[in-house]
Scaffold this motif. Sequence first.
Motif, PDB file in Angstrom:
ATOM      1  N   GLY A  26       0.806  -1.213   0.000  1.00  0.00           N
ATOM      2  CA  GLY A  26       0.000   0.000   0.000  1.00  0.00           C
ATOM      3  C   GLY A  26       0.835   1.256   0.000  1.00  0.00           C
ATOM      4  N   LEU A  27       0.121   2.354   0.126  1.00  0.00           N
ATOM      5  CA  LEU A  27       0.722   3.679   0.255  1.00  0.00           C
ATOM      6  C   LEU A  27       0.237   4.264   1.568  1.00  0.00           C
ATOM      7  CD1 LEU A  27       0.087   4.882  -3.370  1.00  0.00           C
ATOM      8  CD2 LEU A  27       2.325   4.705  -2.298  1.00  0.00           C
ATOM      9  N   CYS A  28       1.174   4.643   2.436  1.00  0.00           N
ATOM     10  CA  CYS A  28       0.804   5.250   3.713  1.00  0.00           C
ATOM     11  C   CYS A  28       0.942   6.766   3.609  1.00  0.00           C
ATOM     12  CB  CYS A  28       1.671   4.718   4.846  1.00  0.00           C
ATOM     13  SG  CYS A  28       1.135   5.371   6.448  1.00  0.00           S
ATOM     14  N   HIS A  29      -0.094   7.456   4.057  1.00  0.00           N
ATOM     15  CA  HIS A  29      -0.147   8.915   3.990  1.00  0.00           C
ATOM     16  C   HIS A  29       0.005   9.574   5.361  1.00  0.00           C
ATOM     17  CE1 HIS A  29      -1.582   8.951  -0.228  1.00  0.00           C
ATOM     18  NE2 HIS A  29      -2.076   7.779   0.110  1.00  0.00           N
ATOM     19  N   TRP A  44       4.808   0.665   0.759  1.00  0.00           N
ATOM     20  CA  TRP A  44       5.304  -0.428   1.589  1.00  0.00           C
ATOM     21  C   TRP A  44       4.719  -1.754   1.120  1.00  0.00           C
ATOM     22  CZ3 TRP A  44       1.163  -2.909   3.604  1.00  0.00           C
ATOM     23  CH2 TRP A  44      -0.024  -2.172   3.695  1.00  0.00           C
ATOM     24  N   ALA A  45       5.389  -2.809   1.525  1.00  0.00           N
ATOM     25  CA  ALA A  45       4.905  -4.166   1.286  1.00  0.00           C
ATOM     26  C   ALA A  45       5.111  -4.957   2.564  1.00  0.00           C
ATOM     27  CB  ALA A  45       5.668  -4.812   0.128  1.00  0.00           C
ATOM     28  N   GLY A  46       4.068  -5.634   3.033  1.00  0.00           N
ATOM     29  CA  GLY A  46       4.131  -6.392   4.275  1.00  0.00           C
ATOM     30  C   GLY A  46       4.640  -7.803   4.051  1.00  0.00           C
ATOM     31  N   ILE A  47       5.492  -8.249   4.962  1.00  0.00           N
ATOM     32  CA  ILE A  47       6.109  -9.570   4.843  1.00  0.00           C
ATOM     33  C   ILE A  47       6.236 -10.168   6.247  1.00  0.00           C
ATOM     34  CG2 ILE A  47       8.476  -8.666   4.968  1.00  0.00           C
ATOM     35  CD1 ILE A  47       7.624 -11.307   2.471  1.00  0.00           C
ATOM     36  N   ALA A  48       6.244 -11.474   6.344  1.00  0.00           N
ATOM     37  CA  ALA A  48       6.515 -12.133   7.621  1.00  0.00           C
ATOM     38  C   ALA A  48       7.974 -11.891   8.001  1.00  0.00           C
ATOM     39  CB  ALA A  48       6.239 -13.631   7.509  1.00  0.00           C
ATOM     40  N   CYS A  49       8.226 -11.608   9.268  1.00  0.00           N
ATOM     41  CA  CYS A  49       9.612 -11.384   9.724  1.00  0.00           C
ATOM     42  C   CYS A  49      10.504 -12.566   9.380  1.00  0.00           C
ATOM     43  CB  CYS A  49       9.649 -11.117  11.226  1.00  0.00           C
ATOM     44  SG  CYS A  49       9.048  -9.495  11.711  1.00  0.00           S
ATOM     45  N   ALA A  50       9.958 -13.763   9.458  1.00  0.00           N
ATOM     46  CA  ALA A  50      10.749 -14.968   9.170  1.00  0.00           C
ATOM     47  C   ALA A  50      11.200 -15.030   7.719  1.00  0.00           C
ATOM     48  CB  ALA A  50       9.936 -16.212   9.514  1.00  0.00           C
ATOM     49  N   ALA A  51      10.548 -14.263   6.842  1.00  0.00           N
ATOM     50  CA  ALA A  51      10.884 -14.263   5.413  1.00  0.00           C
ATOM     51  C   ALA A  51      11.763 -13.080   5.025  1.00  0.00           C
ATOM     52  CB  ALA A  51       9.609 -14.255   4.586  1.00  0.00           C
ATOM     53  N   PHE A  52      12.242 -12.324   6.001  1.00  0.00           N
ATOM     54  CA  PHE A  52      13.062 -11.131   5.765  1.00  0.00           C
ATOM     55  C   PHE A  52      14.430 -11.316   6.397  1.00  0.00           C
ATOM     56  CE2 PHE A  52      14.732  -7.116   7.406  1.00  0.00           C
ATOM     57  CZ  PHE A  52      14.794  -6.358   6.255  1.00  0.00           C
ATOM     58  N   ALA A  53      15.487 -10.997   5.661  1.00  0.00           N
ATOM     59  CA  ALA A  53      16.837 -11.089   6.222  1.00  0.00           C
ATOM     60  C   ALA A  53      17.737 -10.010   5.628  1.00  0.00           C
ATOM     61  CB  ALA A  53      17.451 -12.462   5.936  1.00  0.00           C
ATOM     62  N   ILE A  54      18.503  -9.363   6.486  1.00  0.00           N
ATOM     63  CA  ILE A  54      19.552  -8.451   6.032  1.00  0.00           C
ATOM     64  C   ILE A  54      20.709  -9.326   5.550  1.00  0.00           C
ATOM     65  CG2 ILE A  54      21.232  -6.687   6.726  1.00  0.00           C
ATOM     66  CD1 ILE A  54      18.386  -5.617   6.673  1.00  0.00           C
ATOM     67  N   THR A  55      21.197  -9.075   4.355  1.00  0.00           N
ATOM     68  CA  THR A  55      22.276  -9.890   3.793  1.00  0.00           C
ATOM     69  C   THR A  55      23.611  -9.146   3.695  1.00  0.00           C
ATOM     70  OG1 THR A  55      21.632  -9.276   1.545  1.00  0.00           O
ATOM     71  CG2 THR A  55      20.669 -11.302   2.457  1.00  0.00           C
ATOM     72  N   GLN A  56      23.561  -7.833   3.848  1.00  0.00           N
ATOM     73  CA  GLN A  56      24.787  -7.033   3.779  1.00  0.00           C
ATOM     74  C   GLN A  56      24.595  -5.761   4.570  1.00  0.00           C
ATOM     75  OE1 GLN A  56      26.687  -6.447  -0.129  1.00  0.00           O
ATOM     76  NE2 GLN A  56      26.575  -4.253   0.295  1.00  0.00           N
ATOM     77  N   TRP A 111      -4.110   5.574   6.194  1.00  0.00           N
ATOM     78  CA  TRP A 111      -3.944   6.853   6.889  1.00  0.00           C
ATOM     79  C   TRP A 111      -4.252   8.055   5.990  1.00  0.00           C
ATOM     80  CZ3 TRP A 111      -4.250   7.350  11.842  1.00  0.00           C
ATOM     81  CH2 TRP A 111      -3.931   6.254  12.652  1.00  0.00           C
ATOM     82  N   VAL A 112      -5.291   7.928   5.184  1.00  0.00           N
ATOM     83  CA  VAL A 112      -5.665   9.060   4.330  1.00  0.00           C
ATOM     84  C   VAL A 112      -6.236  10.215   5.154  1.00  0.00           C
ATOM     85  CG1 VAL A 112      -5.952   7.683   2.236  1.00  0.00           C
ATOM     86  CG2 VAL A 112      -7.928   8.089   3.723  1.00  0.00           C
ATOM     87  N   SER A 113      -6.582   9.968   6.419  1.00  0.00           N
ATOM     88  CA  SER A 113      -7.031  11.056   7.293  1.00  0.00           C
ATOM     89  C   SER A 113      -5.912  12.060   7.548  1.00  0.00           C
ATOM     90  CB  SER A 113      -7.540  10.499   8.621  1.00  0.00           C
ATOM     91  OG  SER A 113      -6.504   9.795   9.299  1.00  0.00           O
ATOM     92  N   GLU A 114      -4.661  11.668   7.275  1.00  0.00           N
ATOM     93  CA  GLU A 114      -3.514  12.553   7.479  1.00  0.00           C
ATOM     94  C   GLU A 114      -2.850  12.974   6.173  1.00  0.00           C
ATOM     95  OE1 GLU A 114      -0.709  11.136  10.384  1.00  0.00           O
ATOM     96  OE2 GLU A 114      -2.287  10.643  11.819  1.00  0.00           O
ATOM     97  N   LYS A 115      -3.445  12.635   5.042  1.00  0.00           N
ATOM     98  CA  LYS A 115      -2.803  12.968   3.769  1.00  0.00           C
ATOM     99  C   LYS A 115      -2.814  14.471   3.540  1.00  0.00           C
ATOM    100  CE  LYS A 115      -6.368  12.682   0.243  1.00  0.00           C
ATOM    101  NZ  LYS A 115      -6.191  14.069  -0.127  1.00  0.00           N
TER     102      LYS A 115
END
Length: 135
Positions: A26-29, A44-56, A111-115
């Motif tokens: 989505g787009l957060c405003h 942004w794009a939502g992902i499970a923490c278990a599927a995310f890793a810093i590689t560098q 959060w379009v109430s804050e756009k």
Amino acid sequence: MTQHILGGCLCGAVRYRLTERPYNSGLCHCETCRRTGSAPALPWAGIACAAFAITQGAPVAYRSSARVVRSFCGTCGSPLTYFHADKPDKIDVMTCSLDDAEAFPPTEHVWVSEKLAWDVLGDGLPAYATGERET
């Protein structure tokens, strides 16, 4: 999924890998996201923490509110992630930090109430006043 989804910051100091497709996008405003990205909205794009890793590298963490930690590159400043303590198994990655920023287009506005008043939505996507879908 056999192919990883890769991303990172502008300068390349921080790189990450997703091992599954995001479950939403989505787009957060909200004001905090706007200020984080210096833009009218932050994708942004939502992902499970278990599927995310810093590689560098190692992103810098910033607590933008009592329950939210955002990460960014300490060298170039690129925003990378959003983590909310109320959803400890999920993390949002900033869509434009993906190597293929077109891969997961937004499916909603939050959060379009804050756009900004001049930010006119015309794409027909669902728009929610807050970060939660109204039922």
